[in-house]
Design a protein around this motif. Sequence first.
Motif, PDB file in Angstrom:
ATOM      1  N   UNK A  74       0.802  -1.224   0.000  1.00 45.37           N
ATOM      2  CA  UNK A  74       0.000   0.000   0.000  1.00 45.37           C
ATOM      3  C   UNK A  74       0.834   1.273   0.000  1.00 45.37           C
ATOM      4  N   UNK A  75       2.072   1.202   0.469  1.00 42.66           N
ATOM      5  CA  UNK A  75       2.929   2.387   0.441  1.00 42.66           C
ATOM      6  C   UNK A  75       3.198   2.797  -0.992  1.00 42.66           C
ATOM      7  N   UNK A  76       3.568   1.832  -1.834  1.00 39.33           N
ATOM      8  CA  UNK A  76       3.824   2.143  -3.242  1.00 39.33           C
ATOM      9  C   UNK A  76       2.531   2.278  -4.034  1.00 39.33           C
ATOM     10  N   UNK A  77       1.436   1.704  -3.536  1.00 37.84           N
ATOM     11  CA  UNK A  77       0.134   1.916  -4.157  1.00 37.84           C
ATOM     12  C   UNK A  77      -0.306   3.364  -3.997  1.00 37.84           C
ATOM     13  N   UNK A  78       0.242   4.031  -2.979  1.00 40.55           N
ATOM     14  CA  UNK A  78      -0.048   5.446  -2.811  1.00 40.55           C
ATOM     15  C   UNK A  78      -1.131   5.780  -1.818  1.00 40.55           C
ATOM     16  N   UNK A  79      -1.384   4.907  -0.847  1.00 44.02           N
ATOM     17  CA  UNK A  79      -2.324   5.256   0.220  1.00 44.02           C
ATOM     18  C   UNK A  79      -1.795   6.514   0.909  1.00 44.02           C
ATOM     19  N   UNK A  80      -2.663   7.507   1.099  1.00 42.70           N
ATOM     20  CA  UNK A  80      -2.247   8.801   1.621  1.00 42.70           C
ATOM     21  C   UNK A  80      -2.093   9.850   0.546  1.00 42.70           C
ATOM     22  N   UNK A  81      -2.293   9.425  -0.726  1.00 41.15           N
ATOM     23  CA  UNK A  81      -2.182  10.345  -1.863  1.00 41.15           C
ATOM     24  C   UNK A  81      -3.379  10.140  -2.781  1.00 41.15           C
ATOM     25  N   UNK A  82      -3.968  11.209  -3.214  1.00 40.36           N
ATOM     26  CA  UNK A  82      -5.055  11.116  -4.177  1.00 40.36           C
ATOM     27  C   UNK A  82      -4.501  10.769  -5.553  1.00 40.36           C
ATOM     28  N   UNK A  83      -5.391  10.422  -6.446  1.00 39.77           N
ATOM     29  CA  UNK A  83      -5.010  10.061  -7.811  1.00 39.77           C
ATOM     30  C   UNK A  83      -4.105  11.122  -8.433  1.00 39.77           C
ATOM     31  N   UNK A  84      -4.490  12.387  -8.339  1.00 40.43           N
ATOM     32  CA  UNK A  84      -3.724  13.443  -9.019  1.00 40.43           C
ATOM     33  C   UNK A  84      -2.367  13.693  -8.378  1.00 40.43           C
ATOM     34  N   UNK A  85      -2.210  13.342  -7.100  1.00 35.34           N
ATOM     35  CA  UNK A  85      -0.938  13.554  -6.402  1.00 35.34           C
ATOM     36  C   UNK A  85      -0.145  12.273  -6.221  1.00 35.34           C
ATOM     37  N   UNK A  86      -0.499  11.228  -6.947  1.00 31.41           N
ATOM     38  CA  UNK A  86       0.121   9.920  -6.771  1.00 31.41           C
ATOM     39  C   UNK A  86       1.614   9.960  -7.087  1.00 31.41           C
ATOM     40  N   UNK A  87       2.401   9.329  -6.241  1.00 33.44           N
ATOM     41  CA  UNK A  87       3.847   9.401  -6.380  1.00 33.44           C
ATOM     42  C   UNK A  87       4.348   8.793  -7.693  1.00 33.44           C
ATOM     43  N   UNK A  88       3.652   7.773  -8.190  1.00 35.31           N
ATOM     44  CA  UNK A  88       4.096   7.154  -9.444  1.00 35.31           C
ATOM     45  C   UNK A  88       3.891   8.087 -10.642  1.00 35.31           C
ATOM     46  N   UNK A  89       2.943   9.000 -10.560  1.00 31.09           N
ATOM     47  CA  UNK A  89       2.822  10.049 -11.586  1.00 31.09           C
ATOM     48  C   UNK A  89       4.081  10.929 -11.572  1.00 31.09           C
ATOM     49  N   UNK A  90       4.498  11.303 -10.354  1.00 31.11           N
ATOM     50  CA  UNK A  90       5.703  12.135 -10.237  1.00 31.11           C
ATOM     51  C   UNK A  90       6.926  11.386 -10.749  1.00 31.11           C
TER      52      UNK A  90
END
Length: 385
Positions: free
Chosen positions: A79-95
């Motif tokens: 879930x950490x890399x899934x981005x729990x704690x981040x919305x779709x638009x702020x997802x770390x994998x987008x960055x």
Amino acid sequence: MSPTKLKTLAFLVAIPLGFALAVWLGREAATYAKPDKFIRFHQGIAPESLFYPPFSTLENLALARWSPGRTLVIIGGNSILNGVGQSDKNLWSRRLQEELGERYVVVNLSFRGALPCEAGALVAESLIKRGLHVVLISNTAPSTVGRVAGGAYGYLYYNGLAHDRLMYHPAREADLAAWEETATPSIREQQAELRRAAALDARFHFQALWHHIGYRYGFTTWTQVTRDHFWRPRDKIADDGTDARPLAERFRDQLEAELAITRAFSAGLAESTEPTSWRTYAPHARLTGELIDAMFPPAVRARTIMLLNQNAPYYRSRLTLRERTRDDFVFATYEQLWRDRGIDCHTVGANFTDEDFADRTHLAPSGGRKLALLVADYVRQLTPP
């Protein structure tokens, strides 16, 4: 021929024709790169809501976004890399995609609660086997490896194996066989059932057909996650991820329980030699190394970046000096252990701030941006021009 006999004949002919049509449709569905606008496996399209995407779906999601000359960066893990704690638009994998640029294509195939060798790791293995240039990003706690079978995502291992997508890795087969021998009868039967289902699916493709229907046209099973609209096709269920709460509200709940978990990350993994000096507890280290060897084929290890996630400083700062030195020792020791087994490994989060964490372990958008910068650098080091 009487009308009754004609109806009976038509019925008997329709059964095999209908079955053949379903098999053909399933074969076609197995080639679809759904979901079209995929960003991550949010809860509405994941096992939490009884949606179990087949191996072919995960693989096609990656292949549909790849083109010759580009490196596929497959994100596995939990879930950490899934981005729990981040919305779709702020997802770390987008960055991460923005930071890496057009030479790379980033696909987030992580699931909540997944082990480092599950799901995305198996897709990376399949694509490496097919000759694509792939980097796997996964994550875990220092000594947690687990097995590709036996958990919520074990079906993907049997699915990939039955479809001949995975590498021949005798150490993995031997480990799983030994594990099953000591498992309870119910677990052994469960694994046998998963193998039978995967073998049938390799011939008849019913999983691909059912999940295509469930994604595009409608679902039939009630779940707590989708309780208000369980019948809707899953492509109509929005990503439920939200950004972290305001900082003042993040770390209030269950302080003692969260501190206990923070201590447990290193408790039992090191033995004291002096008040603040430590040495590795050998049995745990040996088992971790054996599982890394068994679950990750050598060709996959060479293309993997493993992240060991530190806990939020809000909790680590409350550890005693003795606990902090043990924690630092364990993370550094196991980071080297993963590297000794051929996997590039880095501890992340140790230098992040409270603002960078959504809770004890998950990252807020600012932490996601920091993670993306770090991982982009690790990827570039693994894939020089």
